[in-house]
Design an enzyme around this catalytic site. Structure first.
Site, PDB file in Angstrom:
ATOM      1  N   GLU A 170       0.801  -1.237   0.000  1.00 15.01           N
ATOM      2  CA  GLU A 170       0.000   0.000   0.000  1.00 15.01           C
ATOM      3  C   GLU A 170       0.832   1.285   0.000  1.00 15.01           C
ATOM      4  O   GLU A 170       0.334   2.363   0.311  1.00 15.01           O
ATOM      5  CB  GLU A 170      -0.980   0.008   1.185  1.00 15.01           C
ATOM      6  CG  GLU A 170      -2.379  -0.430   0.809  1.00 15.01           C
ATOM      7  CD  GLU A 170      -2.532  -1.949   0.675  1.00 15.01           C
ATOM      8  OE1 GLU A 170      -1.559  -2.674   0.953  1.00 15.01           O
ATOM      9  OE2 GLU A 170      -3.605  -2.402   0.260  1.00 15.01           O
ATOM     10  N   TYR A 172       3.395   2.015   2.005  1.00 12.98           N
ATOM     11  CA  TYR A 172       3.971   2.398   3.302  1.00 12.98           C
ATOM     12  C   TYR A 172       5.489   2.145   3.297  1.00 12.98           C
ATOM     13  O   TYR A 172       6.058   1.716   2.302  1.00 12.98           O
ATOM     14  CB  TYR A 172       3.264   1.643   4.436  1.00 12.98           C
ATOM     15  CG  TYR A 172       1.837   2.101   4.643  1.00 12.98           C
ATOM     16  CD1 TYR A 172       1.559   3.429   4.991  1.00 12.98           C
ATOM     17  CD2 TYR A 172       0.763   1.236   4.477  1.00 12.98           C
ATOM     18  CE1 TYR A 172       0.252   3.866   5.174  1.00 12.98           C
ATOM     19  CE2 TYR A 172      -0.555   1.670   4.659  1.00 12.98           C
ATOM     20  CZ  TYR A 172      -0.800   2.990   5.007  1.00 12.98           C
ATOM     21  OH  TYR A 172      -2.094   3.423   5.182  1.00 12.98           O
ATOM     22  N   ARG A 220       2.709  -8.863   4.307  1.00 16.17           N
ATOM     23  CA  ARG A 220       1.779  -8.265   3.333  1.00 16.17           C
ATOM     24  C   ARG A 220       2.596  -7.498   2.316  1.00 16.17           C
ATOM     25  O   ARG A 220       3.244  -6.498   2.643  1.00 16.17           O
ATOM     26  CB  ARG A 220       0.796  -7.351   4.053  1.00 16.17           C
ATOM     27  CG  ARG A 220      -0.166  -6.679   3.096  1.00 16.17           C
ATOM     28  CD  ARG A 220      -1.419  -6.250   3.793  1.00 16.17           C
ATOM     29  NE  ARG A 220      -2.164  -5.279   3.015  1.00 16.17           N
ATOM     30  CZ  ARG A 220      -3.345  -4.812   3.365  1.00 16.17           C
ATOM     31  NH1 ARG A 220      -3.907  -5.243   4.482  1.00 16.17           N
ATOM     32  NH2 ARG A 220      -3.971  -3.928   2.641  1.00 16.17           N
ATOM     33  N   HIS A 258      -1.761   4.117  -1.732  1.00 15.33           N
ATOM     34  CA  HIS A 258      -2.805   5.094  -1.396  1.00 15.33           C
ATOM     35  C   HIS A 258      -2.844   6.249  -2.390  1.00 15.33           C
ATOM     36  O   HIS A 258      -3.880   6.851  -2.595  1.00 15.33           O
ATOM     37  CB  HIS A 258      -2.602   5.631   0.022  1.00 15.33           C
ATOM     38  CG  HIS A 258      -3.032   4.631   1.049  1.00 15.33           C
ATOM     39  ND1 HIS A 258      -4.278   4.055   1.052  1.00 15.33           N
ATOM     40  CD2 HIS A 258      -2.380   4.091   2.096  1.00 15.33           C
ATOM     41  CE1 HIS A 258      -4.376   3.204   2.052  1.00 15.33           C
ATOM     42  NE2 HIS A 258      -3.233   3.204   2.696  1.00 15.33           N
ATOM     43  N   GLN A 343     -18.610   4.631   2.504  1.00 12.92           N
ATOM     44  CA  GLN A 343     -19.117   5.860   3.099  1.00 12.92           C
ATOM     45  C   GLN A 343     -18.961   5.951   4.612  1.00 12.92           C
ATOM     46  O   GLN A 343     -18.787   7.046   5.136  1.00 12.92           O
ATOM     47  CB  GLN A 343     -20.589   6.056   2.705  1.00 12.92           C
ATOM     48  CG  GLN A 343     -20.730   6.589   1.290  1.00 12.92           C
ATOM     49  CD  GLN A 343     -22.171   6.706   0.866  1.00 12.92           C
ATOM     50  OE1 GLN A 343     -22.637   5.951   0.028  1.00 12.92           O
ATOM     51  NE2 GLN A 343     -22.890   7.625   1.444  1.00 12.92           N
TER      52      GLN A 343
HETATM   53  P1  NAP Z   1     -27.481  16.994  -3.568  1.00 15.65           P
HETATM   54  O1  NAP Z   1     -26.170  16.310  -3.493  1.00 15.65           O
HETATM   55  O2  NAP Z   1     -27.887  17.876  -2.481  1.00 15.65           O
HETATM   56  O3  NAP Z   1     -27.513  17.777  -4.954  1.00 15.65           O
HETATM   57  C1  NAP Z   1     -28.621  18.471  -5.348  1.00 15.65           C
HETATM   58  C2  NAP Z   1     -28.318  19.310  -6.577  1.00 15.65           C
HETATM   59  O4  NAP Z   1     -29.490  20.010  -6.892  1.00 15.65           O
HETATM   60  C3  NAP Z   1     -27.220  20.313  -6.357  1.00 15.65           C
HETATM   61  O5  NAP Z   1     -26.306  20.221  -7.420  1.00 15.65           O
HETATM   62  C4  NAP Z   1     -27.938  21.663  -6.326  1.00 15.65           C
HETATM   63  O6  NAP Z   1     -27.133  22.572  -7.003  1.00 15.65           O
HETATM   64  C5  NAP Z   1     -29.225  21.397  -7.072  1.00 15.65           C
HETATM   65  N1  NAP Z   1     -30.348  22.143  -6.542  1.00 15.65           N
HETATM   66  C6  NAP Z   1     -30.766  22.246  -5.260  1.00 15.65           C
HETATM   67  N2  NAP Z   1     -31.846  23.050  -5.166  1.00 15.65           N
HETATM   68  C7  NAP Z   1     -32.127  23.460  -6.419  1.00 15.65           C
HETATM   69  C8  NAP Z   1     -33.118  24.302  -6.968  1.00 15.65           C
HETATM   70  N3  NAP Z   1     -34.058  24.878  -6.222  1.00 15.65           N
HETATM   71  N4  NAP Z   1     -33.106  24.516  -8.295  1.00 15.65           N
HETATM   72  C9  NAP Z   1     -32.191  23.938  -9.071  1.00 15.65           C
HETATM   73  N5  NAP Z   1     -31.214  23.126  -8.607  1.00 15.65           N
HETATM   74  C10 NAP Z   1     -31.189  22.893  -7.288  1.00 15.65           C
HETATM   75  O7  NAP Z   1     -28.656  15.943  -3.714  1.00 15.65           O
HETATM   76  P2  NAP Z   1     -28.805  14.623  -4.572  1.00 15.65           P
HETATM   77  O8  NAP Z   1     -27.924  14.599  -5.748  1.00 15.65           O
HETATM   78  O9  NAP Z   1     -30.265  14.508  -4.786  1.00 15.65           O
HETATM   79  O10 NAP Z   1     -28.327  13.507  -3.589  1.00 15.65           O
HETATM   80  C11 NAP Z   1     -29.039  13.289  -2.364  1.00 15.65           C
HETATM   81  C12 NAP Z   1     -28.131  12.698  -1.309  1.00 15.65           C
HETATM   82  O11 NAP Z   1     -27.782  11.406  -1.625  1.00 15.65           O
HETATM   83  C13 NAP Z   1     -26.840  13.484  -1.117  1.00 15.65           C
HETATM   84  O12 NAP Z   1     -26.483  13.490   0.244  1.00 15.65           O
HETATM   85  C14 NAP Z   1     -25.855  12.678  -1.876  1.00 15.65           C
HETATM   86  O13 NAP Z   1     -24.516  12.827  -1.431  1.00 15.65           O
HETATM   87  C15 NAP Z   1     -26.389  11.287  -1.635  1.00 15.65           C
HETATM   88  N6  NAP Z   1     -25.957  10.424  -2.725  1.00 15.65           N
HETATM   89  C16 NAP Z   1     -24.819   9.734  -2.535  1.00 15.65           C
HETATM   90  C17 NAP Z   1     -24.362   8.946  -3.551  1.00 15.65           C
HETATM   91  C18 NAP Z   1     -23.095   8.166  -3.349  1.00 15.65           C
HETATM   92  O14 NAP Z   1     -22.655   7.508  -4.235  1.00 15.65           O
HETATM   93  N7  NAP Z   1     -22.501   8.233  -2.211  1.00 15.65           N
HETATM   94  C19 NAP Z   1     -25.036   8.869  -4.758  1.00 15.65           C
HETATM   95  C20 NAP Z   1     -26.214   9.595  -4.912  1.00 15.65           C
HETATM   96  C21 NAP Z   1     -26.665  10.380  -3.886  1.00 15.65           C
HETATM   97  P3  NAP Z   1     -27.250  24.162  -6.876  1.00 15.65           P
HETATM   98  O15 NAP Z   1     -28.038  24.430  -5.631  1.00 15.65           O
HETATM   99  O16 NAP Z   1     -25.869  24.714  -6.889  1.00 15.65           O
HETATM  100  O17 NAP Z   1     -27.980  24.531  -8.127  1.00 15.65           O
HETATM  101 FE1  SF4 Z   2     -17.757   0.201   4.241  1.00 17.70          FE
HETATM  102 FE2  SF4 Z   2     -20.057  -0.824   5.059  1.00 17.70          FE
HETATM  103 FE3  SF4 Z   2     -19.942   0.490   2.750  1.00 17.70          FE
HETATM  104 FE4  SF4 Z   2     -18.826  -1.926   3.044  1.00 17.70          FE
HETATM  105  S1  SF4 Z   2     -20.997  -1.423   3.140  1.00 17.70           S
HETATM  106  S2  SF4 Z   2     -17.903  -0.189   2.086  1.00 17.70           S
HETATM  107  S3  SF4 Z   2     -18.084  -1.814   5.113  1.00 17.70           S
HETATM  108  S4  SF4 Z   2     -19.580   1.344   4.771  1.00 17.70           S
END
Ligand code: NAP
Ligand code: SF4
Length: 647
Positions: A170, A172, A220, A258, A343
């Site tokens: 990794e 290290y 490792r 990393h 996450q």
């Molecule tokens: P988000 O991350 O909050 O993004 C919402 C988008 O909508 C922003 O780009 C924002 O940009 C826009 N927006 C907000 N209000 C608006 C308005 N009134 N008019 C026009 N645009 C507007 O929400 P999301 O994409 O729906 O995701 C929801 C949650 O799920 C988030 O916490 C996200 O991180 C999570 N998620 C995680 C993953 C993952 O892979 N980890 C995947 C999908 C979703 P502006 O306000 O700049 O315009």
């Molecule tokens: Fe990490 Fe749990 Fe997501 Fe697996 S499911 S990658 S252990 S948070």
């Protein structure tokens, strides 16, 4: 499933492992933190047992002060940490488990800002992911370090560890000596391959001498560095043979430094996608070899064990401490599978927070969230079958409560049912399978396609109503908005999408929808947001890979704008930096503009007549809606009912 290999014992010197799965080393972010000592010990103890992993390897334990990899590391050089280690090994052994200590030194990956000690490395070359240039080790430093490794081995044995793993991958310290990328020395510790391997071999020899002949030593090593100008595949295989010749008992093959820009463990990496280097090493040595990376399923493990001696599964044991117990009992559908989202594990570790798991928020909280039948059995009604509601129902039922779940649509799963349509998010199927099995096994009564009336709810005489009714997509106020379509309709395949696409909103969902469309052959995609960056809110360990992938697929992004008007031919925007108006042509405009909470107001009356109501997940807070928080809140109200506030 017939297990031919998985549960076949393996002998490492004096140590017998009852199965072929190692729980790989994970930094838990609890180490060396007094407040988290019980959590740390309970975490490992929960995963110990006859049918736990054949061997658990701890997160890295520093062999010397400058080798700490960040906040909260255990160190063999600190007396109080040795006390914690003794407590740990004793607890694991009482639970019938086996645990190895990882002998760790971060080298140039250490942070002097954490402990004030400059980082060290074979050569003074800064890593691209660090601000600090390490100090070059001199001959005496190197000899002292060898003694530190030996001392760490001795102490590991003294405090009761069953084996040690020398961390040599990794990127290290040991890996830094091995690679021409980081080792530019002109003395006997650098230069040609022989010299670059000297430190690794001397560490191994020193540790072997310290722990004695009957004690298992795992090495490792990196099977693939995935960084430019580093060790070659030929050198990797040669190193393996040298390690065998100098007394390593088993080789654990790590993948990727990393600082590598190649994703190696995220969801977009296919299961066992990096197994090849382990297979190549296996061909070159006679000692056992362990394969790793994206192995999250015992059936896959069994398949790999036809060619390898052991597999390493780390995050899968965060997601399900009892995955091997379930495998042995042939209850594969009860396994809570790691979905490789990173996450709550890696993202937390990088933020200096204690690690947990998105699909199992009890991970790291085992000491306070104990599973025992509740003293007072409650009648619980859960409204909404998304991840928050499913977890609330599951966790309450696990604690012995009577649970009914109502879901307005035809299937449980909520937003996960949409997310699973994204090609790289197929693992979400596993979470829905897990909850389906568990809710059924635990006797949760489920009503689909049904929104209960207040009277129906009262008929249950509930002690608690959990409102987990999730979110609805935000409909921004823009003239002509009727020309746009909402992202759920796109992901469900309900509407046709043209070749030129604009997506309003560039958060996680905007990025996910882009992936979905790319897979469908649509490659003229423009992501828009008013202010800020693309993919904001995504986790540190996955965001870069996700954005890199979208960029490579030609997805474009624009910001600093406002939306003026939509027509059937496209969207007019105003550039907020220049005030200029611009028409963007599009066949389809998709809304991924965030979410709004969906709370059924008609049930408010129930709180007025004294029924306890808890609102969780997206229904409670749509901003920053995240599956991690939703599932956590579902579990928390079951395990910490005292935190329920009447809403
Ligand atoms: P988000 O991350 O909050 O993004 C919402 C988008 O909508 C922003 O780009 C924002 O940009 C826009 N927006 C907000 N209000 C608006 C308005 N009134 N008019 C026009 N645009 C507007 O929400 P999301 O994409 O729906 O995701 C929801 C949650 O799920 C988030 O916490 C996200 O991180 C999570 N998620 C995680 C993953 C993952 O892979 N980890 C995947 C999908 C979703 P502006 O306000 O700049 O315009
Ligand atoms: Fe990490 Fe749990 Fe997501 Fe697996 S499911 S990658 S252990 S948070």
């Amino acid at each position: 499933m017939k297990w031919e290999k998985l549960f076949k014992p393996i002998q490492l010197r004096r140590l017998t492992l009852p199965n072929r799965v190692m729980m790989g080393s994970m930094h838990l972010g609890m180490e060396g933190n007094k407040d988290q000592e019980d959590a740390l010990i309970s975490f490992y103890t929960e995963r110990s047992g006859e049918n736990g992993p054949g061997l658990i390897v701890t997160g890295g334990i520093s062999v010397s002060p400058e080798g700490d990899g960040g906040h909260h590391f255990l160190g063999f050089y600190r007396d109080d940490d040795l006390r914690v280690m003794k407590r740990l090994t004793s607890s694991v052994h009482t639970a019938n488990g086996r645990i190895a200590a990882q002998l760790f030194h971060a080298g140039r990956y250490a942070y002097s800002e954490m402990n004030g000690i400059p980082s060290v490395a074979p050569s003074p070359i800064k890593s691209p992911i660090h601000r600090e240039t390490p100090k070059e080790l001199n001959e005496l430093d190197i000899l002292n370090l060898l003694e530190s490794y030996a001392e760490a081995g001795r102490k590991a044995k003294e405090v009761g560890f069953d084996a040690v793993e020398i961390m040599g991958s990794e990127g290290y310290l040991i890996n830094q000596f091995l690679s021409p990328r980081t080792n530019k020395r002109a003395d006997k510790w650098g230069g040609n391959f022989e010299n670059r391997t000297r430190f690794a071999i001397e560490v191994l020899k020193a540790v072997r001498k310290a722990v004695g002949e009957d004690y298992p030593v795992i090495f490792r090593m990196s099977g693939l560095d995935l960084v430019p100008n580093s060790s070659t595949p030929e050198e990797t295989v040669q190193l393996a043979t040298k390690l065998e010749a100098h007394g390593a008992d088993i080789l654990n093959i790590g993948i990727g430094w990393h600082e590598s820009t190649v994703p190696t463990i995220s969801m977009m990496v296919p299961r066992a996608g990096f197994i090849e280097p382990a297979l190549q090493v296996k061909e070159a040595v006679t000692i056992p070899v362990i394969g790793s990376n994206r192995i999250n399923d015992p059936v896959l493990a069994e398949e790999l064990l036809q060619k390898l001696d052991m597999v390493s599964m780390a995050r899968p044991f965060l997601a399900d401490p009892h995955l091997l117990v379930k495998a042995k009992e042939q209850s594969l559908d009860q396994i809570n599978t790691c979905i490789a989202c990173n996450q709550a594990c890696l993202d937390h570790a990088f933020e200096g927070k204690a690690v947990s798991c998105l699909v199992n928020p009890r991970a790291g909280r085992e000491h306070k969230w104990t599973i025992k039948k509740a003293a007072k059995i409650k009648t619980v009604v859960v409204l909404g079958g998304g991840v928050a509601g499913m977890e609330a129902a599951r966790a309450h039922a696990e604690l012995g409560h009577n649970v009914t779940l109502y879901e307005a649509s035809s299937a449980i799963g909520g937003q996960f049912n949409l997310a699973r349509k994204i090609p790289i998010k197929k693992e979400f199927d596993e979470t829905i399978r897990y909850y389906t099995t568990e809710l059924n096994r635990l006797g949760v009564e489920i009503y689909l396609n049904h929104k209960p009336t207040e009277q129906e709810l009262l008929n249950h005489s509930p002690d608690l109503i959990v409102v987990a009714t999730g979110v609805t997509p935000r409909q921004p106020v823009i003239p002509g908005i009727e020309h746009a379509i909402a992202y759920p309709d796109v992901l469900s395949g309900n509407v046709a999408v043209g070749k030129n696409v604009i997506i309003i909103g560039a958060g996680g969902i905007g990025c996910d929808v882009s992936h979905f469309l790319i897979e469908k052959g649509i490659n003229n995609i423009l992501l828009l947001r008013r202010n800020g960056k693309m993919g904001e809110g995504l986790g540190k360990t996955t965001k870069w890979a996700m954005l890199q992938d979208l960029k490579q697929n030609g997805v474009k992004f624009r910001t600093n704008l406002s939306y003026k008007e939509m027509t059937k031919d496209g969207l007019t925007i105003i550039n907020t930096e220049t005030d200029e108006k611009e028409f963007l042509k599009a066949d389809t405009i998709i809304l991924a503009a965030g979410q709004e909470s969906n709370i059924p107001r008609e049930y408010e009356l129930l709180s007025q007549i004294g029924v306890e109501i808890a609102i969780i997940g997206g229904a409670r807070l749509a901003g920053e809606l995240d599956a991690k928080r939703a599932i956590y809140e579902g579990a928390k109200i079951a395990f910490e009912p005292e935190t329920i506030s009447i809403n």
